[in-house]
Design a protein around this motif. Sequence first.
Motif, PDB file in Angstrom:
ATOM      1  N   PRO A 143       0.838  -1.202   0.000  1.00  0.00           N
ATOM      2  CA  PRO A 143       0.000   0.000   0.000  1.00  0.00           C
ATOM      3  C   PRO A 143       0.872   1.251   0.000  1.00  0.00           C
ATOM      4  O   PRO A 143       1.846   1.342   0.754  1.00  0.00           O
ATOM      5  N   PRO A 144       0.575   2.223  -0.864  1.00  0.00           N
ATOM      6  CA  PRO A 144       1.380   3.445  -0.900  1.00  0.00           C
ATOM      7  C   PRO A 144       1.131   4.297   0.331  1.00  0.00           C
ATOM      8  O   PRO A 144       0.159   4.108   1.065  1.00  0.00           O
ATOM      9  N   LYS A 145       2.017   5.258   0.544  1.00  0.00           N
ATOM     10  CA  LYS A 145       1.845   6.176   1.663  1.00  0.00           C
ATOM     11  C   LYS A 145       0.603   7.027   1.452  1.00  0.00           C
ATOM     12  O   LYS A 145       0.328   7.480   0.341  1.00  0.00           O
ATOM     13  N   LEU A 199     -11.564  -3.492  -7.970  1.00  0.00           N
ATOM     14  CA  LEU A 199     -10.328  -2.753  -8.221  1.00  0.00           C
ATOM     15  C   LEU A 199      -9.332  -3.155  -7.148  1.00  0.00           C
ATOM     16  O   LEU A 199      -9.677  -3.280  -5.974  1.00  0.00           O
ATOM     17  N   LYS A 200      -8.076  -3.354  -7.541  1.00  0.00           N
ATOM     18  CA  LYS A 200      -7.084  -3.810  -6.575  1.00  0.00           C
ATOM     19  C   LYS A 200      -5.716  -3.227  -6.916  1.00  0.00           C
ATOM     20  O   LYS A 200      -5.523  -2.587  -7.958  1.00  0.00           O
ATOM     21  N   ASP A 201      -4.784  -3.453  -6.008  1.00  0.00           N
ATOM     22  CA  ASP A 201      -3.375  -3.096  -6.209  1.00  0.00           C
ATOM     23  C   ASP A 201      -3.179  -1.623  -6.545  1.00  0.00           C
ATOM     24  O   ASP A 201      -2.570  -1.274  -7.567  1.00  0.00           O
ATOM     25  N   LEU A 202      -3.699  -0.737  -5.686  1.00  0.00           N
ATOM     26  CA  LEU A 202      -3.350   0.675  -5.798  1.00  0.00           C
ATOM     27  C   LEU A 202      -1.924   0.828  -5.289  1.00  0.00           C
ATOM     28  O   LEU A 202      -1.659   0.686  -4.094  1.00  0.00           O
ATOM     29  N   SER A 237      -0.558   3.289 -10.070  1.00  0.00           N
ATOM     30  CA  SER A 237      -1.463   2.491 -10.903  1.00  0.00           C
ATOM     31  C   SER A 237      -2.547   1.834 -10.062  1.00  0.00           C
ATOM     32  O   SER A 237      -2.414   1.679  -8.842  1.00  0.00           O
ATOM     33  N   ILE A 238      -3.621   1.449 -10.744  1.00  0.00           N
ATOM     34  CA  ILE A 238      -4.725   0.690 -10.161  1.00  0.00           C
ATOM     35  C   ILE A 238      -5.096  -0.388 -11.169  1.00  0.00           C
ATOM     36  O   ILE A 238      -4.977  -0.177 -12.391  1.00  0.00           O
TER      37      ILE A 238
END
Length: 350
Positions: free
Chosen positions: A40-42, A150-153, A165-166
Amino acid sequence: MKALPEQARVFLSRAHLCWVSVALFPECLALKRDCSMAEPPKMRLPYAPNGLRLVENSRPETSSSAALSGDQADAKLKFLPGMALPAAVWSDYWPIGPTRDELVSCYTLTSSSGQAQPAIEGDIAYAWDTQSGGNQSFSENEFTLRQATLKDLTIEPIAGGHFISITPSFTIGYNSCGFAAELAEVRLVESKRTILLDDGSLLDLLDTDPAEAPVLYLCNEQDASVLSRLGRGQSLGIEQDYCYEDRVGQALAKRANGEVVASYTLLERYTSFFMQRPLTTNGSDSIWVPAYFPISWGWSIRVEPEAGDWVITRRKLIMPVVGHEGLQLPRWQGNSIDYSASVEYTDSEL
């Protein structure tokens, strides 16, 4: 939902990298997504994992099939959606009139436009809307949307900067019980991507508002693919499950056109059209037609540089939703590259 057996799953992804300056980020075009490395990004906002949205594959009966008994339905001539019909055949089954949109003389798909022409008296035509009602009966394949999310933000480093990316993920069941066919996705988008510069001015990266309608989504200037195919085709009588994923994203750099970047903002709504085409020995005998209803999804993201990294300061995901207006032919004028600006990126803060 139980996990699909490994032998019954087909994983597909174009792993598109979007809006990257090829001159500055040549390695981006070959970047592979590694789910095991994604974190997960900051974020400077509350974070909640996305839930899955299950969508029922409920197709209403057409008025013609509902009104017939089993024996009567079997006795009727059954059409294949997307197959060429001689004029002498279709003229007996489709009413004459200017609103006969479910019958077309041709359907052309190019990067610049998706257009359908109305049927012409005395010429061949193609039926695409199997739910329009009337005096027709179709031999249909079964398309089931088992799962959509939707996954992998993620924000990950790439050559010369970072990439946010999403990934839309669709688990599909397809039973070619009516005819051999190939499957593909057509993706349209309404988009506004902007950079806020440190001096307070705005720089448009992509703005499709002038089109006044969704345009064809293309990843970059090297991408001329109108359709993203799911496999190589499916023979008659086969049941196959597909896990289809094709991410979208934006390159991030600390300078744009020589100016310091304060933030990137992405506001986008996509529509995925899953299409099918009967497999024939002559390609001109069939056209692409809808296999399922349109599916809308999108995201609203703002990301800012912070201490040599990037942090998400606004996040809203539009989870996949199935349309309720019936089958639709995707139509467009122009593509996302036509409405994008040329920007010179630099990741140096100096």
